[in-house]
Design a protein around this motif. Structure first.
Motif, PDB file in Angstrom:
ATOM      1  N   LEU B 110       0.163 -10.076  -0.918  1.00  0.00           N
ATOM      2  CA  LEU B 110      -0.619  -9.782  -2.119  1.00  0.00           C
ATOM      3  C   LEU B 110      -0.727 -10.994  -3.035  1.00  0.00           C
ATOM      4  CD1 LEU B 110      -0.137  -6.803  -1.163  1.00  0.00           C
ATOM      5  CD2 LEU B 110      -0.125  -6.195  -3.586  1.00  0.00           C
ATOM      6  N   GLU B 115      -7.844 -11.129  -5.940  1.00  0.00           N
ATOM      7  CA  GLU B 115      -8.134  -9.723  -6.210  1.00  0.00           C
ATOM      8  C   GLU B 115      -7.577  -8.872  -5.074  1.00  0.00           C
ATOM      9  OE1 GLU B 115      -9.801  -9.109  -8.945  1.00  0.00           O
ATOM     10  OE2 GLU B 115     -10.887 -10.985  -9.356  1.00  0.00           O
ATOM     11  N   VAL B 116      -7.130  -7.673  -5.435  1.00  0.00           N
ATOM     12  CA  VAL B 116      -6.674  -6.721  -4.421  1.00  0.00           C
ATOM     13  C   VAL B 116      -7.362  -5.390  -4.679  1.00  0.00           C
ATOM     14  CG1 VAL B 116      -4.699  -5.507  -3.426  1.00  0.00           C
ATOM     15  CG2 VAL B 116      -4.409  -7.830  -4.285  1.00  0.00           C
ATOM     16  N   THR B 118      -7.330  -1.438  -3.237  1.00  0.00           N
ATOM     17  CA  THR B 118      -6.669  -0.477  -2.349  1.00  0.00           C
ATOM     18  C   THR B 118      -7.498   0.802  -2.299  1.00  0.00           C
ATOM     19  OG1 THR B 118      -4.496  -1.368  -2.889  1.00  0.00           O
ATOM     20  CG2 THR B 118      -4.556   0.828  -1.911  1.00  0.00           C
TER      21      THR B 118
ATOM     22  N   THR C   3       1.491  -8.843  -9.731  1.00  0.00           N
ATOM     23  CA  THR C   3       0.504  -7.774  -9.631  1.00  0.00           C
ATOM     24  C   THR C   3       0.911  -6.591 -10.506  1.00  0.00           C
ATOM     25  OG1 THR C   3       0.160  -8.396  -7.313  1.00  0.00           O
ATOM     26  CG2 THR C   3      -0.704  -6.245  -8.004  1.00  0.00           C
ATOM     27  N   HIS C   5       0.487  -2.850 -10.477  1.00  0.00           N
ATOM     28  CA  HIS C   5       0.060  -1.740  -9.630  1.00  0.00           C
ATOM     29  C   HIS C   5      -0.200  -0.515 -10.504  1.00  0.00           C
ATOM     30  CE1 HIS C   5       1.114  -3.693  -5.791  1.00  0.00           C
ATOM     31  NE2 HIS C   5       2.058  -4.275  -6.495  1.00  0.00           N
ATOM     32  N   CYS C  20       3.717   1.698  -2.499  1.00  0.00           N
ATOM     33  CA  CYS C  20       3.641   0.755  -3.612  1.00  0.00           C
ATOM     34  C   CYS C  20       5.002   0.113  -3.830  1.00  0.00           C
ATOM     35  CB  CYS C  20       3.178   1.495  -4.864  1.00  0.00           C
ATOM     36  SG  CYS C  20       3.039   0.438  -6.306  1.00  0.00           S
ATOM     37  N   ARG C  94      -3.221 -10.057 -11.297  1.00  0.00           N
ATOM     38  CA  ARG C  94      -4.212  -9.153 -10.694  1.00  0.00           C
ATOM     39  C   ARG C  94      -3.775  -7.727 -10.922  1.00  0.00           C
ATOM     40  NH1 ARG C  94      -0.778 -10.858  -7.149  1.00  0.00           N
ATOM     41  NH2 ARG C  94      -1.703 -12.891  -6.850  1.00  0.00           N
ATOM     42  N   ASN C  96      -3.890  -3.969  -9.159  1.00  0.00           N
ATOM     43  CA  ASN C  96      -4.156  -3.253  -7.907  1.00  0.00           C
ATOM     44  C   ASN C  96      -4.104  -1.758  -8.168  1.00  0.00           C
ATOM     45  OD1 ASN C  96      -4.470  -2.549  -5.221  1.00  0.00           O
ATOM     46  ND2 ASN C  96      -2.302  -2.756  -4.750  1.00  0.00           N
ATOM     47  N   TRP C  98      -4.345   1.906  -6.980  1.00  0.00           N
ATOM     48  CA  TRP C  98      -4.211   2.658  -5.721  1.00  0.00           C
ATOM     49  C   TRP C  98      -5.157   3.851  -5.763  1.00  0.00           C
ATOM     50  CZ3 TRP C  98      -0.313   1.664  -1.792  1.00  0.00           C
ATOM     51  CH2 TRP C  98       0.370   0.456  -2.012  1.00  0.00           C
TER      52      TRP C  98
END
Lengths: 111, 119, 99
Positions: B110, B115-116, B118, C3, C5, C20, C94, C96, C98
Motif C-alpha cells: 500500500l 492512491e488506493v 478498495t 494510510t 483506512h 484491514c 492516502r 483507503n 473499504w
C-alpha cells in the motif's frame, strides 16, 4: 438504429454505425462499413481487423488505443504496432474505427 | 507525473457489480497510462479461479477480461496468500499469473502507491 | 507514508475489519464510521480484534455515529466530527475507503 444492406441481407447497426449483432460480421459487411467511413480496405487494414477479432475472442472486450497498440506490436511486430501506423490506417481513431469495422462493440474506455 | 493507483478487489466475481467495477476502473486507468497494480484480497481471489463458466449465470466473462490487464498497462498483479489459504485455493488452480504476498508484503504494498481504491 | 483506512460496514457482517487490520502498518490510522462503529461494542470479537492493530496505529470514530448507536469509546479512540475527518484526510498520505 439504421441498417446496412449487404448481399441481399439486412444488417442492423446502432446510431454510431456499430453492429448490433456481433455475429452479423463478415468481410463483406466490413467492406460496407468501411465504405460508409470513406475507407477502402487493403491488406494492412484486414490484418488489423482480424487481429482485433482475435483480441475480442480471447479477452471478450474491445481494446482502447494503448492496449490495441501493445497487442498489435506483440502480434505483428513494432513496425505495425505503433500509433503512427494505426492512425494512418484508421483515420486517427484506430481503437474506435477499427473496432467498428471488425464488428466489435465500441471500446468502453474510448474517451 | 501521473499518480499511481492500487486497486484492491475483494469481492467474488458473479454476484453484484463490485468485481466488474473494480476491473472497469483499472481498464479506464490504463487508457490514461496510469501506473497501476491490482491486489486480489478476501473473496476477490475467487475472480482468479480457472475455468469458471459465467454464461451459466448469464454473466459476461470477467475472467477473460482479466487476462487483458497486462495489455491495459496493469503490470503488477498480486493476491493475498492468506486469502487463498483461507479459501482452500491452490496457486496452481489460478487462471491468471499473480504474485502471492504474505501479510508483511501486503502492508508494504500500500505504501508504494499514491492512491488506493478498495472495492 | 501512511494510510487512513475508512470502514463503514458492520464488522459482524463481513471480513473488512479483519483484512484491514492485516494490512495496517504502525503509521496508519483506522476510522470507524456508520455501522463500523459497532466494532466498539465492549465484549465483542471485533472490539477485541481492534486491540490487535499495530502498536502506534491511531483509531478514530465518527462521534455522531457512535452517539446514535448508544455506544461509547475507550481512551484509545479519538472521537471526531466531519471537519476533523477532512483534516485527517490531509494529514495522511492516502485514504483507503473499504467500499
Amino acid at each position: 438504429m439504421s441498417e446496412l444492406h449487404v448481399d441481399g441481407r439486412t444488417v442492423p447497426v446502432d446510431e454510431e454505425g456499430f453492429l448490433v449483432e456481433l455475429s452479423d460480421w463478415s468481410e463483406a459487411v466490413a467492406c460496407v462499413l468501411a465504405e460508409r467511413e470513406g475507407l477502402v480496405l487493403e491488406a494492412e487494414h484486414w490484418e488489423v481487423l482480424h487481429l482485433l477479432r482475435r483480441f475480442y475472442a480471447e479477452f471478450q472486450l474491445s481494446p482502447a488505443t494503448r492496449p490495441l497498440i501493445r497487442y498489435t506490436a506483440q502480434q505483428l511486430g513494432p513496425d505495425k504496432g505503433n500509433s503512427l501506423h494505426l492512425n494512418r490506417l484508421f483515420k486517427g481513431t484506430p481503437a474506435k474505427l477499427a473496432a467498428k469495422l471488425a464488428g466489435l462493440p465500441k471500446p468502453s474506455n474510448c474517451l | 507525473m501521473a499518480r499511481s493507483l492500487l486497486l484492491i478487489a475483494r469481492q467474488a466475481p458473479w454476484s453484484g457489480l463490485a468485481a466488474r467495477e473494480a476491473l472497469d476502473i483499472v481498464l479506464a486507468g490504463g487508457a490514461f497510462d496510469l501506473p497501476m497494480a491490482m491486489l486480489f484480497l478476501d473473496d476477490g481471489v475467487f475472480q482468479l479461479a480457472a475455468a469458471q463458466q459465467p454464461a451459466a449465470v448469464q454473466q459476461k466473462d470477467l475472467t477473460a477480461n482479466l487476462q487483458a490487464l497486462q495489455l491495459f498497462g496493469v503490470e503488477e498483479l498480486y493476491a493475498a496468500g492468506r486469502s487463498l489459504r483461507e479459501r482452500g485455493l491452490a496457486e496452481d488452480a489460478l487462471g491468471l499469473p499473480v504474485r502471492l504476498l504474505d501479510d508483511a508484503e501486503l502492508t508494504a504494498l500500500l505504501d508504494r502507491f499514491d492512491e488506493v481504491i478498495t472495492l | 507514508m501512511a494510510t487512513l483506512h475508512v470502514l463503514s460496514h458492520s464488522p459482524f457482517a463481513d471480513s473488512r475489519l479483519d483484512s484491514c487490520l492485516v494490512l495496517m502498518s504502525v503509521r496508519d490510522g483506522l476510522l470507524l464510521s456508520g455501522d463500523a462503529v459497532y466494532a466498539l461494542q465492549p465484549g465483542s470479537a471485533p472490539h477485541a480484534a481492534l486491540r490487535t492493530r499495530p502498536a502506534g496505529a491511531r483509531l478514530y470514530a465518527l462521534e455522531e455515529d457512535v452517539r446514535a448507536r448508544a455506544l461509547s469509546a475507550g481512551d484509545d479512540v479519538e472521537l471526531i466530527d466531519y471537519p476533523r475527518f477532512v483534516e485527517l484526510a490531509g494529514e495522511f498520505d492516502r485514504v483507503n475507503s473499504w467500499l
